[in-house]
Design a protein around this motif. Structure first.
Motif, mmCIF file in Angstrom:
data_model
loop_
_atom_site.group_PDB
_atom_site.id
_atom_site.type_symbol
_atom_site.label_atom_id
_atom_site.label_comp_id
_atom_site.label_asym_id
_atom_site.label_seq_id
_atom_site.Cartn_x
_atom_site.Cartn_y
_atom_site.Cartn_z
ATOM 1 N N LEU A 25 0.858 -1.192 0.000
ATOM 2 C CA LEU A 25 0.000 0.000 0.000
ATOM 3 C C LEU A 25 0.888 1.233 0.000
ATOM 4 C CD1 LEU A 25 -2.808 -0.876 2.610
ATOM 5 C CD2 LEU A 25 -2.928 -1.042 0.126
ATOM 6 N N LYS A 26 0.528 2.218 -0.838
ATOM 7 C CA LYS A 26 1.384 3.397 -1.010
ATOM 8 C C LYS A 26 0.560 4.669 -0.850
ATOM 9 C CE LYS A 26 3.657 0.518 -4.453
ATOM 10 N NZ LYS A 26 3.845 0.258 -5.891
ATOM 11 N N ASN A 27 0.707 5.328 0.284
ATOM 12 C CA ASN A 27 0.103 6.646 0.521
ATOM 13 C C ASN A 27 -1.403 6.679 0.230
ATOM 14 O OD1 ASN A 27 2.652 7.676 1.226
ATOM 15 N ND2 ASN A 27 3.132 8.039 -0.923
ATOM 16 N N ILE A 28 -2.149 5.776 0.850
ATOM 17 C CA ILE A 28 -3.596 5.696 0.653
ATOM 18 C C ILE A 28 -4.286 6.745 1.537
ATOM 19 C CG2 ILE A 28 -5.641 4.211 0.899
ATOM 20 C CD1 ILE A 28 -3.723 3.282 -1.268
ATOM 21 N N SER A 29 -5.092 7.600 0.922
ATOM 22 C CA SER A 29 -5.829 8.623 1.666
ATOM 23 C C SER A 29 -7.267 8.704 1.160
ATOM 24 C CB SER A 29 -5.165 10.002 1.513
ATOM 25 O OG SER A 29 -3.867 9.995 2.062
ATOM 26 N N PHE A 30 -8.229 8.581 2.084
ATOM 27 C CA PHE A 30 -9.648 8.740 1.741
ATOM 28 C C PHE A 30 -10.438 8.886 3.031
ATOM 29 C CE2 PHE A 30 -9.133 4.205 2.414
ATOM 30 C CZ PHE A 30 -10.279 3.845 3.109
ATOM 31 N N SER A 31 -11.723 9.187 2.900
ATOM 32 C CA SER A 31 -12.585 9.311 4.079
ATOM 33 C C SER A 31 -13.952 8.708 3.778
ATOM 34 C CB SER A 31 -12.737 10.784 4.481
ATOM 35 O OG SER A 31 -13.390 11.504 3.452
ATOM 36 N N VAL A 32 -14.672 8.385 4.856
ATOM 37 C CA VAL A 32 -16.048 7.898 4.751
ATOM 38 C C VAL A 32 -16.904 8.736 5.690
ATOM 39 C CG1 VAL A 32 -17.617 5.936 5.053
ATOM 40 C CG2 VAL A 32 -15.262 5.541 4.266
ATOM 41 N N LYS A 33 -17.991 9.309 5.190
ATOM 42 C CA LYS A 33 -18.858 10.148 6.004
ATOM 43 C C LYS A 33 -19.927 9.312 6.722
ATOM 44 C CE LYS A 33 -18.314 14.211 3.052
ATOM 45 N NZ LYS A 33 -17.422 14.882 4.022
ATOM 46 N N GLU A 34 -20.542 9.882 7.710
ATOM 47 C CA GLU A 34 -21.622 9.209 8.433
ATOM 48 C C GLU A 34 -22.771 8.893 7.468
ATOM 49 O OE1 GLU A 34 -22.874 11.550 11.722
ATOM 50 O OE2 GLU A 34 -20.991 11.346 12.815
ATOM 51 N N GLY A 35 -23.250 7.641 7.495
ATOM 52 C CA GLY A 35 -24.375 7.245 6.665
ATOM 53 C C GLY A 35 -24.075 7.118 5.187
ATOM 54 N N LYS B 165 -29.845 2.573 5.535
ATOM 55 C CA LYS B 165 -30.913 3.566 5.719
ATOM 56 C C LYS B 165 -31.509 3.504 7.123
ATOM 57 C CE LYS B 165 -32.681 4.181 1.005
ATOM 58 N NZ LYS B 165 -33.837 3.943 0.111
ATOM 59 N N ASP B 166 -31.834 2.273 7.551
ATOM 60 C CA ASP B 166 -32.533 2.098 8.826
ATOM 61 C C ASP B 166 -31.659 2.446 10.026
ATOM 62 O OD1 ASP B 166 -34.646 1.223 7.322
ATOM 63 O OD2 ASP B 166 -34.367 -0.913 7.778
ATOM 64 N N LEU B 167 -30.359 2.088 9.953
ATOM 65 C CA LEU B 167 -29.466 2.248 11.108
ATOM 66 C C LEU B 167 -28.493 3.417 10.941
ATOM 67 C CD1 LEU B 167 -28.554 -1.554 11.528
ATOM 68 C CD2 LEU B 167 -30.414 -0.289 12.633
ATOM 69 N N ASN B 168 -28.604 4.142 9.813
ATOM 70 C CA ASN B 168 -27.652 5.220 9.484
ATOM 71 C C ASN B 168 -26.218 4.708 9.507
ATOM 72 O OD1 ASN B 168 -27.089 7.872 8.693
ATOM 73 N ND2 ASN B 168 -26.553 8.448 10.782
ATOM 74 N N LEU B 169 -26.032 3.499 8.991
ATOM 75 C CA LEU B 169 -24.707 2.880 8.932
ATOM 76 C C LEU B 169 -23.835 3.561 7.885
ATOM 77 C CD1 LEU B 169 -25.097 -1.023 8.869
ATOM 78 C CD2 LEU B 169 -23.669 0.291 10.425
ATOM 79 N N SER B 170 -22.547 3.624 8.168
ATOM 80 C CA SER B 170 -21.566 3.947 7.132
ATOM 81 C C SER B 170 -21.035 2.620 6.615
ATOM 82 C CB SER B 170 -20.425 4.775 7.707
ATOM 83 O OG SER B 170 -20.920 5.969 8.262
ATOM 84 N N VAL B 171 -20.852 2.508 5.293
ATOM 85 C CA VAL B 171 -20.419 1.237 4.700
ATOM 86 C C VAL B 171 -19.224 1.479 3.792
ATOM 87 C CG1 VAL B 171 -21.083 -0.761 3.300
ATOM 88 C CG2 VAL B 171 -22.793 0.354 4.757
ATOM 89 N N LEU B 172 -18.189 0.659 3.980
ATOM 90 C CA LEU B 172 -17.048 0.637 3.062
ATOM 91 C C LEU B 172 -17.124 -0.694 2.321
ATOM 92 C CD1 LEU B 172 -14.468 2.131 2.153
ATOM 93 C CD2 LEU B 172 -13.212 0.862 3.896
ATOM 94 N N LEU B 173 -17.488 -0.642 1.045
ATOM 95 C CA LEU B 173 -17.738 -1.838 0.244
ATOM 96 C C LEU B 173 -16.561 -2.097 -0.683
ATOM 97 C CD1 LEU B 173 -19.801 -4.018 -0.765
ATOM 98 C CD2 LEU B 173 -20.498 -2.337 -2.476
ATOM 99 N N ILE B 174 -15.946 -3.271 -0.536
ATOM 100 C CA ILE B 174 -14.797 -3.643 -1.359
ATOM 101 C C ILE B 174 -15.251 -4.668 -2.377
ATOM 102 C CG2 ILE B 174 -12.546 -4.786 -1.302
ATOM 103 C CD1 ILE B 174 -12.450 -3.645 1.669
#
Length: 567
Positions: free
Chosen positions: A24-34, A203-212
């Motif tokens: 992995l080389k300098n990976i930068s990202f973010s995930v917002k709520e929901g 939607k129901d739980l206001n989950l944040s999801v990171l899908l690979i």
């Protein structure tokens, strides 16, 4: 919306002896709520390693670089103490793994596995935890949860096992769900159900999801943003509609071009159908499943496969596709019915006669790694068939033929001296194809040969199979659950449900004008890149499985060459 997860300058290396390999080389990202964010790329691009770096599920020789930062809800995960980290990972971050069967404990009931997680992170009695488990299993679409609580993983289908993994991931009420290839190797209807479930939970739980995933169709259905990875780096990221409409990086464009498009009409060449190479007549395959019960996996199937054509066979898991393919090859002895190959009734042949016929009928398996002996070199894996059928006279001829076959499937002849673990998934599948070609067959059953491969590798294997068919005059029975892939390679398509063929037609005709309700359902469930399909397919959840009231009596010809089940 604020960021729930921030990854900044993440670097990862694997240490072996005196060397370090940077993955992995300098990976930068973010995930917002929901928010649902997708990470896409080929095998080896670093997708799963990124997820495992967040959850600290890394091998012992993994080294996270010192300037890396992973922040979750204000906690710097790379700096906090192990006990505090375990609490966050157990309660606030849930993870769904790619292969639920290998991730679930085979010696524990599925209910007990969910209870274990609940009691580890929440103060509940066994009785309360069981009640919560049953409630959770019901909420994710497992019917008769009270009864199924005490079942073991092997008693569930692939889709149901994936639901159990989701239940375990949700047991501690996490804020972030990391789903690592959650729909790989699932058929389109089960895949659509799992994606619909994840979307509904978000939607129901206001989950944040990171899908690979390596499937752009999956990303198009439920993600709002996408991150594209190649060789351990992020090459492009942004809103999904923007990336799909106007990809900037050449690698993103390459991936998108490789995606099979179900909406595109297949360019076909007219093939003269004179005499069927294979005729299946009233075939039945029944298995004893214990306690006096039987499973009719193949039920009164009639099917013709013509020389030089590719017949696609599609249907959900458990529909009988693979069983039919293996019964045709006599890997299973059919319970009743008849299989004619080149005019011979295979059931009437002696063992020595059948051995000669086997040379003309071969199979390419779904999992190329599991079907290749890890202790044998490639020369011996391919050469074994040459020895069995006495097609070479000495070791020199054998080696020359193996190298010729490797060249035929576009691999370096020097690979003959290597072992299976030294190859990628796509290369291993090419070796499986070379093994099938070694005895110069007329007919090949390709049993889900692409299900675990990336889209770009899938495209290469499809092109290879087409080239080999044109060059060698091969006939294929191509079994798959991916209807877009089947459309690319097949001349005709047969649709199978509950052990029966319910529709057969020329490829473009079947896709443009599906007549059977089950075929319509399958086509509706296929993930598409069109962003407008997101709400249409996932949110409306059209998969209320159509079930026939009675058995197929006969396939009725509705238009020339288009047959549909008549009840």
């Amino acid at each position: 919306m604020s960021d729930i997860l921030k990854v900044n300058q993440l670097g990862l290396s694997f240490e072996s002896e005196d060397q370090q390999q940077e993955v992995l080389k300098n990976i930068s990202f973010s995930v917002k709520e929901g928010e649902i964010v997708g990470i896409i790329g080929e095998s080896g691009s670093g997708k799963s390693m990124t997820a495992r770096s967040i959850t600290q599920l890394l091998p012992d020789n993994a080294i996270i670089h010192s300037d890396s930062e992973i922040e979750f809800k204000g906690h710097k995960l790379l700096e906090i103490k192990p006990k505090a980290l375990r609490k966050i990972l157990g309660e606030d971050i849930g993870m769904i793994f790619q292969d639920p069967l290998s991730s679930l404990n085979p010696t524990m009931t599925v209910g007990d596995q969910v209870v274990e997680v609940i009691r580890l992170h929440q103060r509940m009695s066994k009785k309360q935890a069981k009640a919560r488990t049953v409630e959770l299993m019901t909420s994710i679409g497992i019917k008769d949860a009270d009864e199924r609580f005490s079942h073991y993983p092997h008693e569930f289908s692939g889709g149901m096992r994936q639901r159990i993994m989701i239940a375990i991931a949700l047991a501690a009420n996490p804020s972030l769900l990391i789903a690592d290839e959650p729909t790989t190797a699932l058929d389109v209807t089960i895949q659509a159900q799992i994606l619909s479930l994840i979307k509904q939970l978000q939607k129901d739980l206001n989950l944040s999801v990171l899908l690979i995933t390596h499937d752009f169709g999956v990303v198009a259905q439920i993600c709002t943003r996408v991150i594209v990875m190649q060789e351990g780096k992020i090459v492009e990221q942004g809103p999904i509609d923007e990336i799909f409409a106007n990809p900037q990086h050449p690698y993103t464009r390459l991936l998108l071009e490789a995606v099979p498009r179900i909406e595109e009409e297949k360019i076909t060449q007219e093939k003269v159908q004179v005499q069927p190479l294979i005729s299946v007549e009233q075939l039945e395959q029944v298995f004893d499943i214990g306690k006096g019960k039987q499973l009719k996996a193949v039920n009164q199937v009639n099917l013709d496969i013509y020389k030089g054509e590719t017949l696609g066979l599609v249907g959900e898991s458990g529909s009988g596709k693979s069983t039919l393919g293996r019964a045709i090859l006599q890997l299973y002895k059919p319970t009743s019915g008849r299989i004619m190959f080149q005019g011979f009734d295979l059931h009437q042949l002696t063992k020595s006669e059948m051995l000669k016929v086997r040379k003309d009928m071969q199979i390419i398996f779904q999992d190329p790694y599991a079907s290749l002996n890890p202790r044998m070199k490639i020369e011996d894996i391919i050469g074994e068939a040459l020895d069995t059928h006495q097609l070479v006279n000495n070791a020199k001829e054998r080696r020359a033929r193996v190298e010729e076959l490797l060249g035929l499937v576009e691999l370096d002849p020097s690979f003959a001296s290597r072992f299976p673990h030294e190859f990628s998934g796509g290369q291993r599948q090419r070796i499986g194809i070379a093994r099938a070609l070694a005895v110069e067959p007329d007919f090949i059953v390709a049993d889900e040969p692409l299900s675990a491969l990336d889209v770009s590798i899938q495209a290469q294997i499809i092109e290879l199979l087409k080239k080999l068919q044109d060059k060698l005059g091969l006939t294929y029975l191509f079994i798959a659950h991916d209807l877009a892939v089947v459309k690319q390679i097949s001349d005709r398509v047969a649709v199978m449900q509950q052990g029966q063929i319910v529709e057969v037609a020329e490829t473009n005709e079947l896709y443009a004008n599906p007549l059977h309700p089950y075929t319509q359902q399958l086509l509706q469930a296929v993930p598409r890149l069109d962003a407008q399909m997101k709400s249409k397919v996932v949110d409306s959840n059209p998969l209320k499985a159509w079930q026939p009231n009675k058995e197929v009596v006969v396939l009725k010809e509705v238009t020339p060459g288009h047959y549909v089940a008549d009840y």
